[in-house]
Design a protein around this motif. Structure first.
Motif: not given
Length: 632
Positions: A142, A147-150
């Motif tokens: 993250t 705060e989002i997925s790579n």
């Protein structure tokens, strides 16, 4: 840059009239991908410019930096790079050498194009499943600010490869004959089977395998016109699969690492800035001022050509774009004054070589990205080497024109010179605005191009008022295409450099070159000669990405200033890039001016000889490169 020889196109109407359903499906597939990728990529270029300018404004003007700005820019950037790569593949704009296949008869050239397309498909197929696996593995990571997925970022690689595969298949459906396709598939499959069978035997050869895969393999693919990124990538994949047990997931990771450096975001922004300068009329204003100032002298317009290339060079990211901006403005008047068109192309080509170190050169940005050398220091050090090259060329111009009759060439009145200067002043100020923004800490080397874009838009619309808004969308698409072509080469070359490092080649190379006779001076001379040869076959960016991480540490251990070494390397590569018979830059200059290369080739050697003398001066006099750097 390369002189592209396109595959013979099958017109849409002809395909439908012939009732060729395969060609029709291929055309529809290609058309759908075209609109999907071009609209998205154009929007991403605009988004990156606005985002980076907002970063500068919030941090410098409001003292409230956007903490999520860099993360979002990085996420959008890799999508821009991969979509740009797809566009470049569809438009035939990936960097490749076509000097040799251009000499083939049409049927053989058609087979070479089909074989090259099959090689591209083979490379994509090898990496496609590992790319999707890489996306899945990144899902658990993250980002700190957003705060989002790579996975949302790295999915660009797998999506891009999938679209490139679809484009390649569509092109074959439209243009390739069944016989050429079947033969190409059999040859590629045969080579793959041979490598699989000989795996055990080849492992015993040790590092001699490097010669087979990274010399013979790469050179062969480049000679037959395969895109350079595929030549690098497929050679790396073949080596790792045959000689090691390295999973292909590692190759995808190295490609991601190579393309994800935020400093590389300067590439599409500077490419767009260069196109904007020409479209806004700023390049033409600079040329008119120089012509009014010294155009009446013997060979005056030749000096203007050198000065104009100096002013506009390095911003667009494409020497072809730099030359195309200058040639139409100067060549008609020079021909009226009796200049031979072959002489003009010779000067144009050599001027491109002379100006390779001028900031904001994308090669300098790439050096900073892959070697850790300060971008600001490279920008500062790049001006004087080009001055030395320009003076060497000016000496040749003076010698050739010293007895030329200038009767009938009127000198511009001081009032006209002053008027031309005032008109050109906003354009002439741009390089100083860019440099001041970096030096004063207003913007980073990545962000400064957005400042340049904003300045060019305002200055162009307020002072020059000749911008056609219909040109904006094609400029954005072209920016994405050129940027994607550059960035995927960097990604593939990064994977190749990693494989060379793991093999122990970098250590052996360092030991070999460190033991060169003459100490640091001998190492510099050998490096200069090596980069001239490299420049003849490769663009500066892939050559630097491939060899920079290997050679710059050696220079550092020998006590050579890294900026000095960078200037020698870049200047030498520029010399090779524009030196016939192999330098593709020379042929690009001939194509722009619509001149037969054979005639221009006879005229270019005095200018290249002068630039070689300038290169020797750069090697012998470090002050030229480092004299204006701030004291440590």
């Amino acid at each position: 840059m390369s002189v592209e020889i396109q595959m013979e196109k099958i017109p849409q109407a002809a395909a439908f009239k012939a009732g060729n359903p395969v060609a029709r499906i291929g055309w529809r597939l290609e058309t759908g991908i075209r609109w999907l990728t071009e609209v998205a990529a154009a929007g991403l270029v605009v988004a990156e410019v606005l985002l980076l300018f907002a970063n500068v404004f919030y941090r410098y003007a409001l003292h409230d930096p956007l903490v999520w700005g860099d993360e979002l820019a990085s996420l959008l950037f890799i999508w821009l790079a991969m979509l740009g790569s797809v566009i470049a593949l569809r438009r035939g704009e990936h960097m490749r050498l076509t000097t040799f296949i251009a000499r083939l008869a049409p049927p053989r050239r058609a087979f070479a194009d089909t074989f090259g397309a099959v090689v591209v498909i083979a490379f994509i197929l090898v990496l496609l499943q590992p790319a999707w696996e890489y996306t899945t593995e990144e899902w658990a990571i993250t980002s700190a600010a957003l705060e989002i997925s790579n996975a949302f970022r790295v999915a660009a690689i797998s999506v891009g490869l999938s679209l490139m595969l679809a484009i390649s298949v569509a092109r074959l459906m439209e243009r390739a004959s069944a016989r050429h396709f079947c033969v190409s598939v059999l040859v590629v499959a045969g080579v793959a089977a041979l490598l699989y069978v000989a795996k055990a035997a080849m492992t015993a050869f040790g590092n001699w395998n490097l010669v087979l895969f990274f010399v013979v393999g790469v050179v062969f693919m480049i000679v037959i016109g395969v895109p350079i990124m595929v030549a690098f990538g497929l050679s790396t994949v073949a080596y790792l699969t045959t000689v090691t047990s390295t999973p292909m997931l590692v190759v995808v990771g190295r490609m991601d690492e190579g393309m994800s450096g935020l400093i590389l975001l300067a590439i599409p922004l500077f490419v767009f800035l260069g196109a904007l300068i020409e479209a806004m009329g700023m390049a033409n204003a600079m040329i008119r001022f120089l012509a009014s100032l010294i155009g009446h002298l013997r060979g005056g317009l030749s000096y203007v050509l050198i000065g104009a290339i100096y002013l506009v060079s390095g911003i667009s990211g494409s020497k072809a774009a730099d030359m195309a901006a200058v040639a139409p403005a100067l060549f008609p008047e020079m021909k009226k004054r009796g200049e031979d068109e072959n002489e003009l192309v010779a000067m144009l080509s050599a001027s491109g070589a002379m100006s390779e170190t001028i900031p904001p050169s994308l090669v300098l940005i790439t050096i900073g990205s892959v070697t850790g050398v300060s971008i600001s220091a490279l920008f500062t050090g790049g001006f004087m080497p080009a001055v030395v090259g320009a003076m060497a060329m000016a000496a040749v111009v003076w010698f050739k024109n010293r007895r030329k009759d200038t009767h009938g060439v009127a000198r511009a009145a001081p009032r006209d010179v002053g008027r031309a200067f005032l008109i050109a002043l906003p354009a002439l100020a741009l390089p100083f605005v860019i440099r001041a923004a970096v030096v004063e800490g207003i913007a980073t080397a990545t962000e400064v191009a957005s400042v340049g874009v904003a300045y060019t838009f305002v200055a162009g619309l307020v002072f020059y008022r000749c911008f056609d808004w219909k040109r904006l969308y094609p400029m954005l698409v072209s920016t994405a295409s050129l940027s994607g072509a550059i960035l995927i080469i960097i990604g593939c070359a990064t994977a190749m450099a990693w494989a060379l490092t793991q093999s122990g080649f970098s250590r052996q190379l360092a030991e070999l070159m460190s033991a060169a006779p003459g100490g640091p001076a001998g190492f510099l001379v050998i490096s200069a000669v090596a980069f001239v040869l490299l420049g003849s076959f490769l663009e500066g960016i892939p050559a630097i990405v491939l060899f920079g991480p290997l050679l710059f540490p050696v220079a550092r251990t020998m006590g050579i200033n890294e900026v000095h070494y960078a200037m020698v390397a870049v200047f030498a590569m520029g010399l090779g890039l524009f030196a016939p018979p192999f330098g593709v830059g020379f042929y690009a200059a001939c194509a722009i001016a619509k001149v037969d290369p054979d005639g221009a080739m006879k005229r270019v050697w005095p200018y290249l000889g002068a630039l070689f003398v300038a290169l020797l001066i750069l090697v012998a006099v470090p002050w030229v490169s480092v004299g204006f750097l701030p004291a440590a």
